[in-house]
Scaffold this motif. Structure first.
Motif, mmCIF file in Angstrom:
data_model
loop_
_atom_site.group_PDB
_atom_site.id
_atom_site.type_symbol
_atom_site.label_atom_id
_atom_site.label_comp_id
_atom_site.label_asym_id
_atom_site.label_seq_id
_atom_site.Cartn_x
_atom_site.Cartn_y
_atom_site.Cartn_z
ATOM 1 N N TYR A 1 0.823 -1.213 0.000
ATOM 2 C CA TYR A 1 0.000 0.000 0.000
ATOM 3 C C TYR A 1 0.862 1.270 0.000
ATOM 4 O O TYR A 1 0.634 2.175 -0.812
ATOM 5 C CB TYR A 1 -0.921 -0.022 1.227
ATOM 6 N N ASP A 2 1.854 1.345 0.887
ATOM 7 C CA ASP A 2 2.707 2.540 0.968
ATOM 8 C C ASP A 2 3.525 2.733 -0.310
ATOM 9 O O ASP A 2 3.703 3.864 -0.774
ATOM 10 C CB ASP A 2 3.629 2.464 2.186
ATOM 11 N N GLU A 3 4.022 1.642 -0.875
ATOM 12 C CA GLU A 3 4.787 1.736 -2.125
ATOM 13 C C GLU A 3 3.873 2.134 -3.280
ATOM 14 O O GLU A 3 4.295 2.869 -4.184
ATOM 15 C CB GLU A 3 5.471 0.399 -2.419
ATOM 16 N N PHE A 4 2.616 1.678 -3.239
ATOM 17 C CA PHE A 4 1.648 2.084 -4.266
ATOM 18 C C PHE A 4 1.411 3.597 -4.213
ATOM 19 O O PHE A 4 1.340 4.255 -5.257
ATOM 20 C CB PHE A 4 0.331 1.317 -4.082
ATOM 21 N N ILE A 5 1.318 4.144 -3.013
ATOM 22 C CA ILE A 5 1.167 5.601 -2.870
ATOM 23 C C ILE A 5 2.376 6.310 -3.483
ATOM 24 O O ILE A 5 2.218 7.288 -4.221
ATOM 25 C CB ILE A 5 0.984 5.985 -1.385
#
Length: 127
Positions: free
Chosen positions: A42-46
């Motif tokens: 999720y954080d890398e997707f952001i």
């Protein structure tokens, strides 16, 4: 479920402005994306979406075909990106989205560069 994917494409990917609240609206905090042998949480997707906004001036997503089965939707779509340097990149994308409790929890995606500089072949997973 197609409407959820269409909303994600238009409000997040085609929107030239980064808006974290839209990512929070549509994506689970447990989100995992597999793109061409790269895994993003999720954080890398952001970070990926932020990177796209830095590089891409305009993006247009066209769904060519889709299929739904339970909580899964598969799309065959194209992504045409006009980069901030003026160059054009076009990808063919096959994506399988998994939705739980109204949010996207996973995406398994293959991308193929159809047009543009070879250095942009990983635009779909760049962080």
């Amino acid at each position: 479920m197609k409407h959820i994917i269409q909303e994600v494409f238009s409000s997040i990917l085609e929107n030239p402005v980064f808006d974290l609240s839209l990512i929070e609206k549509y994506f689970s905090k447990d989100y995992i994306q597999l793109v061409d042998h790269h895994q993003l949480n999720y954080d890398e997707f952001i970070l990926h979406i932020k990177k796209l906004k830095e590089k891409v001036a305009e993006q247009k997503i066209d769904i060519l075909n889709y299929a739904e089965n339970g909580n899964t939707i598969f799309t065959h779509h194209t992504a045409k990106s006009v980069l901030k340097d003026g160059s054009i990149v076009r990808h063919k994308v096959l994506a399988e989205f998994t939705i739980q409790e109204g949010k996207i929890i996973g995406c398994d995606e293959l991308t193929l560069l159809l047009e543009g500089n070879h250095t942009e072949k990983d635009l779909g997973s760049e962080v």
